[in-house]
Scaffold this motif. Sequence first.
Motif, short mmCIF file in Angstrom:
data_model
loop_
_atom_site.label_atom_id
_atom_site.label_comp_id
_atom_site.label_asym_id
_atom_site.label_seq_id
_atom_site.Cartn_x
_atom_site.Cartn_y
_atom_site.Cartn_z
N ASP A 38 0.79 -1.16 -0.15
CA ASP A 38 0.03 -0.08 0.05
C ASP A 38 1.06 1.35 0.00
OD1 ASP A 38 -2.25 1.25 -0.17
OD2 ASP A 38 -2.69 1.39 2.33
N LEU A 39 2.13 1.11 -0.65
CA LEU A 39 2.80 2.24 -0.77
C LEU A 39 2.98 2.83 -2.19
CD1 LEU A 39 6.08 1.15 1.30
CD2 LEU A 39 4.08 2.61 2.04
N ARG A 40 2.98 4.24 -2.21
CA ARG A 40 2.99 4.91 -3.61
C ARG A 40 4.46 4.22 -4.22
NH1 ARG A 40 1.43 10.83 -2.45
NH2 ARG A 40 1.72 11.26 -4.82
N HIS A 41 4.29 4.13 -5.73
CA HIS A 41 5.61 4.02 -6.45
C HIS A 41 6.44 5.25 -6.54
CE1 HIS A 41 4.35 -0.18 -8.36
NE2 HIS A 41 4.29 -0.12 -7.32
N VAL A 42 7.83 5.07 -6.55
CA VAL A 42 8.57 5.93 -6.86
C VAL A 42 9.18 6.11 -8.09
CG1 VAL A 42 10.69 7.06 -5.84
CG2 VAL A 42 9.08 5.91 -4.11
N LYS A 43 9.34 7.31 -8.92
CA LYS A 43 9.97 7.47 -10.05
C LYS A 43 11.27 8.51 -9.36
CE LYS A 43 9.19 9.24 -14.64
NZ LYS A 43 7.91 9.50 -15.57
N MET A 44 12.55 8.25 -9.95
CA MET A 44 13.66 8.93 -9.63
C MET A 44 13.60 9.94 -10.97
SD MET A 44 14.45 8.06 -6.63
CE MET A 44 15.87 9.05 -6.39
N LEU A 45 13.76 11.39 -10.87
CA LEU A 45 13.82 12.19 -12.06
C LEU A 45 15.34 12.57 -11.89
CD1 LEU A 45 10.95 14.60 -11.15
CD2 LEU A 45 10.89 12.88 -12.85
N ALA A 46 16.00 12.17 -12.96
CA ALA A 46 17.52 12.32 -12.92
C ALA A 46 17.75 12.69 -14.46
CB ALA A 46 18.41 11.32 -12.72
N GLY A 47 17.13 13.72 -15.05
CA GLY A 47 17.33 14.01 -16.37
C GLY A 47 17.01 13.07 -17.32
N ARG A 48 18.01 12.59 -18.19
CA ARG A 48 18.06 11.75 -19.16
C ARG A 48 17.89 10.22 -18.45
NH1 ARG A 48 21.99 12.91 -23.94
NH2 ARG A 48 20.97 15.13 -24.81
N LYS A 49 18.51 10.29 -17.29
CA LYS A 49 18.37 8.98 -16.66
C LYS A 49 17.38 8.52 -15.83
CE LYS A 49 23.65 8.42 -17.08
NZ LYS A 49 24.82 8.89 -16.23
N THR A 50 16.30 9.45 -15.77
CA THR A 50 15.02 9.20 -15.02
C THR A 50 14.60 7.71 -15.23
OG1 THR A 50 14.54 11.58 -15.18
CG2 THR A 50 12.54 9.90 -15.00
N PHE A 51 14.22 7.14 -14.29
CA PHE A 51 13.86 5.80 -14.17
C PHE A 51 12.72 5.40 -12.95
CE2 PHE A 51 17.36 6.06 -11.31
CZ PHE A 51 16.84 5.16 -10.29
N VAL A 52 11.68 4.35 -13.30
CA VAL A 52 11.01 4.13 -12.16
C VAL A 52 11.50 3.01 -11.11
CG1 VAL A 52 8.54 3.22 -11.81
CG2 VAL A 52 8.80 4.50 -13.71
N HIS A 53 11.49 3.44 -10.09
CA HIS A 53 12.18 2.91 -8.84
C HIS A 53 10.88 1.58 -8.33
CE1 HIS A 53 14.54 1.38 -5.35
NE2 HIS A 53 13.77 2.08 -4.44
N GLY A 54 10.02 2.08 -8.38
CA GLY A 54 8.74 1.29 -8.06
C GLY A 54 8.76 1.43 -6.39
N CYS A 55 7.98 0.32 -5.80
CA CYS A 55 7.74 0.28 -4.34
C CYS A 55 9.00 -0.04 -3.44
CB CYS A 55 6.61 -0.97 -3.90
SG CYS A 55 6.54 -1.12 -2.31
N PRO A 56 9.55 0.78 -2.75
CA PRO A 56 10.86 0.85 -1.96
C PRO A 56 10.85 -0.38 -1.07
CG PRO A 56 9.55 2.82 -1.30
CD PRO A 56 8.89 2.14 -2.33
N GLN A 57 9.69 -0.67 -0.75
CA GLN A 57 9.54 -1.97 0.37
C GLN A 57 9.72 -3.16 -0.42
OE1 GLN A 57 8.75 -1.97 3.82
NE2 GLN A 57 9.94 -3.67 3.75
N CYS A 58 9.23 -3.35 -1.39
CA CYS A 58 9.53 -4.39 -2.42
C CYS A 58 10.85 -4.74 -2.92
CB CYS A 58 8.79 -4.40 -3.81
SG CYS A 58 6.89 -4.65 -3.60
N LYS A 59 11.39 -3.34 -3.01
CA LYS A 59 12.89 -3.31 -3.58
C LYS A 59 13.86 -3.98 -2.42
CE LYS A 59 12.78 -1.80 -7.60
NZ LYS A 59 12.83 -2.49 -8.65
N ALA A 60 13.66 -3.42 -1.12
CA ALA A 60 14.25 -3.80 -0.15
C ALA A 60 14.19 -5.15 0.24
CB ALA A 60 13.77 -2.85 1.12
N ASP A 61 12.92 -5.78 0.11
CA ASP A 61 12.73 -7.26 0.44
C ASP A 61 13.31 -8.15 -0.59
OD1 ASP A 61 10.94 -6.40 2.42
OD2 ASP A 61 9.03 -6.69 1.26
N GLU A 62 13.34 -7.61 -1.86
CA GLU A 62 14.07 -8.45 -2.97
C GLU A 62 15.53 -8.75 -2.52
OE1 GLU A 62 13.34 -6.65 -6.70
OE2 GLU A 62 11.10 -6.87 -6.51
#
Length: 865
Positions: free
Chosen positions: A688-712
Motif C-alpha cells: 500500500d505504498l506509492r511507487h517512486v520515480k527518480m527524476l534524473a534528467g535523461r537517466k530518469t527511471f521508475v524505482h517502484g515500491c521501495p519496500q518491495c525493492k528492499a525485500d527483494e
Amino acid sequence: MSRGPELIITEKDNAARRIADILSGESATAERMNDVNVYEWGGKRCIGLSGHVVGVDFPAEYNDWRDVEPVELIDAPVTKTPTQEGIVAALRRLARNASRVVIATDYDREGELIGKEAYELVREVNEDVPVDRVRFSSITENEVKKAFANPDDLDFELAAAGEARQTIDLTWGAALTRFLSLSARQMGDDFISVGRVQGPTLKLIVDREREIQAFDPESYWELTGELAKSGGDPFEARYFYLNDEGNERERVWDEAVADTLTEALAAAEAATVDDVDRRTQTDDPPTPFNTTAFIRAAGSLGYSAQRAMSLAEDLYTAGYVTYPRTDNTVYPDDLEPEELIEELSAASTFGADTASLLDGDGDIEPTEGDEETTDHPPIHPTGELPSASDLSDDEWEVYELIVRRFLATCADPATWERLRVVALANGEATPIAADADGLAALRDPEDAAGPADLVADGGLRLKANGKRLLEAGYHDVYPYRSSDERIVPDVEVGETLSLSDRATEAKETQPPRRYGQSRLIEEMEKRQLGTKATRHRTIEKLYDRNYVESDPPRPTRLAEAVVEAAEEFADRIVSEEMTAQLERDMAAIAAGEKDYDEVTADSRELLSRVFDDLTESREAVGDHLQTSLKADKTLGPCPECGSDLLVRKSRQGSYFVGCDGYPDCEYTLPLPSTGKPLLLDETCEDHDLRHVKMLAGRKTFVHGCPQCKADEADEQEDEVIGLCPDCGEEHGGELAIKRLRSGSRLVGCTRYPDCDYSLPLPRRGEIEVTDETCEEHDLPHLRVHSGDDPWELGCPICNYREFTARQEGSELQTVEGIGEKTAEKLKDAGVGGVDDLKSADPDDLAADVDGVGADTVRDWQAKAD
DNA sequence: GCAAGGTC
C-alpha cells in the motif's frame, strides 16, 4: 559649468561597446573602472550598466519575518538602494565632471526606468549637468546616428509607471508570501511564494489539471480501409458522414452502429470514385524569431525554455546572434538581408543554402510577424561566424536554428498540391437507413449537430487526402518543419478502386493535455504575464518552490492548496486581472492621467482589504497548506507503527523514506542515490505504498515500491563469481553479484565492509553468469536480459574500464567549447580526459587535431582550470 | 529568506 567629457549611459556593456564603435568610427578605446568597461574617444565616454543597478526593498527593520506582521508590509516604505555597487560607483565618478549626460538605455518602459535610475545617480553628484535621452530600436549606424542627432528628454511619467509596478509587485508579493509561509510554518528554503506573475501562471497549470481530473472519456469508433488502383500502391482512406450542418465527421458514437457500419464496409469489395478535388496551396515561410517563437522552436529540438535561453545568451555574448530578449517580429528597415546572407555564405554548412537564396531574381523581402515593437530587432545571426570548435554541440544546434530561421524568413513560400478523393464503398445493399432515432443517438457530444445520414446513396463515404510538395521553397533551408508527402494517386470520377484492409478502431476521447514549457510561455505571453526576459524564469521558479514536478510540469498538492487558498482569500494574486489592471494603470500614468501616488495608494487599499479576511483564517489556511505539503511526501502506512511513511532528505542531501512517527518509530527504507524522488499515484498492492520515480534528467527511471525493492535484496543470495582482486589472495575475499536494498546492483567483495572493492552493474534486466571466462581477470562474462534481446556485458572489470574511458570522453565535454564531436577527435589524438588536456602542448595538439588551433587549445586549458 | 524586472 563643468567642461569635462560627455557621458553616454547604456543599459548593458554590449550596447555601450557598439555605440562607442559607431559614434567614434571604431576609434574608441576601452578602460576598466571598478570592473566595468568605459569606452572613450574624442571628448566622450560611454558606460554600460547591467540592467537595474538599484533595487527596491523595505528598510532593514522589516527584514525579520517573525518580528514583523506581514500586514505591516502593506504600508511600509519602499526604498531604492544600489545593488551593483561597482557600476554605481563608476557612474558617480564619471558623472561628477561630465559636461553633458546622454541616457541611451533600451527603448521600452523598463529602459526608461533604468534611465531614470541612472539620472538620479547622476543628479546626486552633479546638480546641473544637462541630461538628454536618445531612443533607437536597433544598434545600427543609421539608427544610432539619427537618435544622437535628435536628442529628447527622459519620460519621467513612463518611468513612474515602471516604479508603480515595482512597488505593487513588492508589497503584494512580499506580504502574501510571508503570510502563507508563516501560516504553514514553512521558513528557510521552503517558503511558500505568490506573486502577480507566478500566481496566475501556477493557476493556469492547476486549472488544466482540474480539467484533466474532471474529464470523463467517451467511446467512439473510426473506420478505415485501403484503396488502390488496379496494380497500384494502396493508400489509406477514412470513413465519414455528414452532419446536419453539412460538415464531415469521422467519429461514430454508438457501438451498435459502428458494428453495422463495419459489416457494411466488410461486404464492400470495391469503391467508386465520387469526387476528386485538386488544388495548390501555398505554405508561407515562418516569421522572424522573437523570444517566445525561438523558445518554442528550440523546445521542439528538445531544449527546455531555460536551457534554450541560456544557450542563446551565450551566442549573444560571443557576438554570433543579436540580443535574444525581444518581442519584435519585424526586421528593422536598415537590415540588409542580401548582405547578411552573403556573410553567412562563408560558412560551409550554409553555403549551398545561401547560394540558393541569392540566386533568385529581385530583392529579398523577408517575412514579417504581427508584433512590431521598439525594444530590439528580432533574433537573427549577426554575420560574425563561429567555427564549429568555438561552440559546444548544443550551442551549434541552436545557432544553426537561428541562422536557418533567418534564411527561411528570406526564402520563398513552399507550394503543395493537395489531392482529395472521395469514394463510395458499395457492397451489398446497405442495411442502414436514415432512421431519425438511430441518428439522434449518434450526436457528437462536442458538437450540437447530429448526423444527417450515415451512408450516401452510392455506399459508404471514404476519403483520402494526399499532399505533394511542388516547390520546397523555405523547406530547403529550414528542415525543422515537416515536409512529408502523403501520396494519393491520380484517379478519375467514376473509376473503380479496390478496397482492402478494412479496420474499425475503438477509441476514447482524451483529456486536454498538460501545458509543455513552451506552450505555457505562449499562454503567458497571450495574457501579458511576465516579459520576454522573465517568463522562462517564472517557470523555473515554480519548480524551485516544489509547485510543479516533471516535464511537462505537473502541479503538486501544495500548488493546488496555494491556488485554492488564494482563490478564497486573495483571488487577485492568482488572477490575470491583476496584471491587466496594472497595465491600464501604467498606461494612465504614462499618459499623465493618473500618478504614482494615486495608483499605489489604491493598490495598498485593495491589499489591506484582502488581509482583513485573511488574518481571521490564518489557522485554517495554514492547516490546509501543511496537509498538502505532507501529502506530497507521503507514500503510505508504516509497516511497524501505522503512521505515514514520508520522503525525507538526509543531512548529506540524499533522499530516503522515513516514518512520520520518528523518533518513536525509526523505520526507514533506502532510495536510489541518483535523482530526485517523484511519488506516483500508482500504489503497491502488497504494501500500500506509492511507487517512486527518480527524476534524473535523461537517466530518469521508475524505482517502484521501495519496500518491495528492499525485500527483494534481503531475499536474494549473493552469487559468487570469482576471487576479489584486492583482498582475494591475502584474505580470501570473493567477488559476488549483490543486490542492494536501494534497488541498485553491483559486483562487490564478500568481505565488505572490511574490503570495499566494487564494480557497477546496470539497473535493469536479469543478469546471467555465462560459461565464458575473461582470461585477464579470471572472471565469468555476464549477459544481461532486458527487453527482447539479451546483451553481453562481458567481464565486469573490463566493462568498468571501458565505462570509465567513455566517462573521460564525456568529461572532456564539461570544458566549455568542447562538444561530442570535438571530444571524439581529441580522444583519437590521445587526449582521454581533462587532465590529459591540461598537460598537452597546445601546438602539438593543434597539429594533431583537424580544425583546432593552438589558441583554441589554450582557451580550453584556461577554462578547464 | 519575500516580487518582478533588468543583465551576466
